[in-house]
Design a protein around this motif. Structure first.
Motif, PDB file in Angstrom:
ATOM      1  N   THR A  14       0.834  -1.204   0.000  1.00  0.00           N
ATOM      2  CA  THR A  14       0.000   0.000   0.000  1.00  0.00           C
ATOM      3  C   THR A  14       0.866   1.251   0.000  1.00  0.00           C
ATOM      4  OG1 THR A  14      -1.724  -1.186   1.197  1.00  0.00           O
ATOM      5  CG2 THR A  14      -1.814   1.213   1.250  1.00  0.00           C
ATOM      6  N   THR A  47      -6.646  -2.350  -2.644  1.00  0.00           N
ATOM      7  CA  THR A  47      -7.862  -1.625  -2.981  1.00  0.00           C
ATOM      8  C   THR A  47      -7.677  -0.161  -2.577  1.00  0.00           C
ATOM      9  OG1 THR A  47      -8.786  -2.238  -0.837  1.00  0.00           O
ATOM     10  CG2 THR A  47      -9.336  -3.647  -2.710  1.00  0.00           C
ATOM     11  N   ASP A  92      -6.570   2.245  -7.379  1.00  0.00           N
ATOM     12  CA  ASP A  92      -7.298   2.594  -8.601  1.00  0.00           C
ATOM     13  C   ASP A  92      -6.400   3.381  -9.557  1.00  0.00           C
ATOM     14  OD1 ASP A  92      -9.537   1.386  -7.563  1.00  0.00           O
ATOM     15  OD2 ASP A  92     -10.487   3.261  -6.910  1.00  0.00           O
ATOM     16  N   ASP A 149     -10.957  -9.637  -7.320  1.00  0.00           N
ATOM     17  CA  ASP A 149     -10.742  -9.454  -5.888  1.00  0.00           C
ATOM     18  C   ASP A 149      -9.885 -10.591  -5.356  1.00  0.00           C
ATOM     19  OD1 ASP A 149     -12.264  -7.164  -5.852  1.00  0.00           O
ATOM     20  OD2 ASP A 149     -14.097  -8.156  -5.163  1.00  0.00           O
ATOM     21  N   ARG A 167      -6.856  -7.554  -6.317  1.00  0.00           N
ATOM     22  CA  ARG A 167      -6.938  -6.420  -5.385  1.00  0.00           C
ATOM     23  C   ARG A 167      -7.182  -6.943  -3.960  1.00  0.00           C
ATOM     24  NH1 ARG A 167      -8.358  -1.688  -8.204  1.00  0.00           N
ATOM     25  NH2 ARG A 167      -7.830  -0.604  -6.257  1.00  0.00           N
ATOM     26  N   SER A 223      -7.520  -6.323   0.308  1.00  0.00           N
ATOM     27  CA  SER A 223      -7.971  -5.319   1.273  1.00  0.00           C
ATOM     28  C   SER A 223      -7.393  -5.555   2.664  1.00  0.00           C
ATOM     29  CB  SER A 223      -9.505  -5.306   1.354  1.00  0.00           C
ATOM     30  OG  SER A 223      -9.996  -6.575   1.726  1.00  0.00           O
TER      31      SER A 223
END
Length: 522
Positions: free
Chosen positions: A256, A292, A297, A359, A385, A387
């Protein structure tokens, strides 16, 4: 029954260019292997081997224009790419000449006798000797560096092993040209031309691995083809080493923190890496774990922009093109899979690059999406993706073995406080901290069992020919723990051998008292 002709085909049009050979029958294979076996002692002199490798490099460089033109006509890889590949190929030959001269690959170990040891120790002198004739199976996607004059051939010859190459049907004219240059280099170096042999045809490939005088084999290609040959090598009355490079997904994990720092740069970098050579590199990053959220994006948008700017391209042959189109169509039809940029057919002879998105939770929860965890040869990658940090671990635990794995972290160093936070605290922070750079060490530890080479903040589509290189990995990436690139690739074609209590005058010069050749010893 007449031998089948071998045609050179233009992948840009699908039309035959010329007939360059005929497929080898069992007798042809037997003749080539026996000829190579009969001249194996000619490679015993290391100085002659080194000179041969350098002469081969010089002759290949001297025929650069003809080689590049022929290879481009058969592969559509382009003059720029092929010129670079030829330079890599000749540099590799010269590098192995240096390895041969330096001599540490012999791994010489000498133990002096010690009657007082328990148990008593005799005089023992250990080194490595060549296995014998090596069968080399040329790759489709590297008509030079992993084919007739490529790394398997160069390392086998450097080890003192003659080779018989099974040419790849996608570039038979290039194979014939390069084989003639290698055989010419042998003659120019005072060696028999039969130290390098060449055969064509599927049946010839099977006969080659089964021949009783073939001592080892090197292969680069598909999982299906490589596994069939690997099984044949193991099923022989006398099994032989089979060093096969079969397939690799080459996963990438984007933290991230890395995506928040440089989403657009990562998207553009991935687009360039996964489309290099029309996605036909064995180290193509074919699977990416990305977070995510808004930064994730932006990464996907940048990746899509890079792919959209890439025009349709020609793959190595029609069979591979059709397999790519079928493969991406089947994957895109899976529930929950999106196509930010749809991969597939261009026109009748080309393909378009694309990306599939899913996902990570869908991949972690069962086997319904396992197809996304298999290599799809061509210009496509899967972006999963995540989370949470847990999802990264769950998905990585389901991946097969790979040549490479890549970790992208933030370029700004994280503090000691972040680096020592507990796993519970990391999980509780959610997507913002999950997978961040505070967890880089544990992510690196999770990637290590999955690959033979792990990169941090780079892209895997570049394999340096260097002593520390390792181009291999857990199955199905390769069938052994060896590397096919770099100086230690020579070890595949050698076996340890010890002389015990042998008079000095009967020993090879490399092992005699006084070290007359000045070789590295332990």
């Amino acid at each position: 029954m007449a031998a089948e002709p071998v045609w050179s085909v233009d992948p840009r049009t699908g039309k035959p260019r010329e007939q360059v050979a005929v497929e080898a029958g069992a007798e042809d294979v037997d003749r080539a292997v026996r000829a190579a076996h009969g001249v194996r002692e000619s490679l015993a002199d290391r100085a002659v081997r080194a000179a041969f490798l350098r002469t081969a490099a010089d002759l290949l460089d001297g025929a650069r224009e003809r080689i590049v033109e022929t290879a481009d006509a058969e592969t559509a890889l382009g003059p720029v790419r092929l010129t670079g590949e030829l330079a890599r190929t000749t540099a590799q030959l010269r590098s192995f000449a240096e390895v041969v001269e330096e001599g540490s690959f012999l791994d010489i170990r000498i133990d002096a006798p010690d009657p007082g040891a328990t148990p008593p120790r005799p005089d023992m002198r250990r080194w490595k000797i060549p296995l014998g004739v090596v069968a080399v199976y040329a790759a489709s996607n590297f008509p030079l560096a992993f084919s007739v004059p490529g790394g398997d051939t160069a390392s086998a010859l450097a080890a003192g092993c003659p080779v018989v190459v099974k040419a790849h049907p996608d570039h038979p004219a290039t194979s014939e040209l390069c084989a003639s240059l290698l055989r010419g280099a042998a003659a120019k170096s005072g060696l028999p031309e039969d130290v390098v042999g060449l055969v064509h045809g599927f049946d010839a490939g099977v006969a080659l691995v089964r021949h009783p005088l073939v001592a080892a084999a090197g292969f680069t290609g598909s999982v299906r083809g490589g596994r069939a040959l690997f099984d044949a090598a193991a099923a022989r009355p006398v099994p032989i080493p089979f060093h096969g490079e079969l397939g690799s997904l080459n996963p990438v994990v984007l933290t991230t923190a890395a995506v928040a720092e440089r989403a657009e740069e990562l998207g553009a970098g991935l687009a360039g890496s996964m489309t290099l050579g029309q996605g036909q590199f064995c180290t193509k990053p074919g699977f990416v774990l990305a977070p995510t959220g808004e930064a994730g994006d932006r990464f996907v948008d940048a990746l899509g922009a890079g792919l959209s700017a890439t025009g349709p391209g020609v793959m190595l042959d029609r069979r591979m093109r059709d397999a790519f189109v079928a493969g991406v169509t089947e994957r895109a039809a899976l529930a929950g899979v999106g196509t930010p940029v749809a991969p597939g057919a261009g026109d009748a002879h080309t393909v378009s690059a694309g990306v599939l998105a899913v996902d990570a939770a869908l991949l972690a929860e069962g086997d319904r999406h396992d197809l996304l965890l298999e290599e799809c040869f061509g210009p496509v990658t899967v972006v999963a993706r995540y989370s949470s940090r847990t999802e990264i671990t769950e998905v990585l635990s389901r991946l097969p073995g790979n040549l490479t794995a890549t970790l992208h972290i933030a370029t700004e160093a994280t503090g000691a406080t972040e680096a020592t936070e507990t796993a519970e605290a990391t999980e509780a922070t959610g997507a913002t901290e999950a997978g961040g750079d505070a967890d880089a060490a544990s992510l690196l530890a999770e990637l290590t069992p999955l690959a033979g080479r792990v990169l941090v903040n780079g892209w895997p589509t570049g394999v340096a020919v260097a002593p520390a290189q390792h181009h291999g990995g857990p199955y199905p990436a390769t069938t052994s723990t060896a590397t096919s690139v770099g100086a230690t690739a020579i070890e595949r074609w050698l076996r340890p051998f010890t002389y015990q209590s042998t008079p000095d005058h009967l020993l090879p010069p490399e092992l005699r008292d006084g070290n007359p050749l000045g070789l590295p010893r332990r």
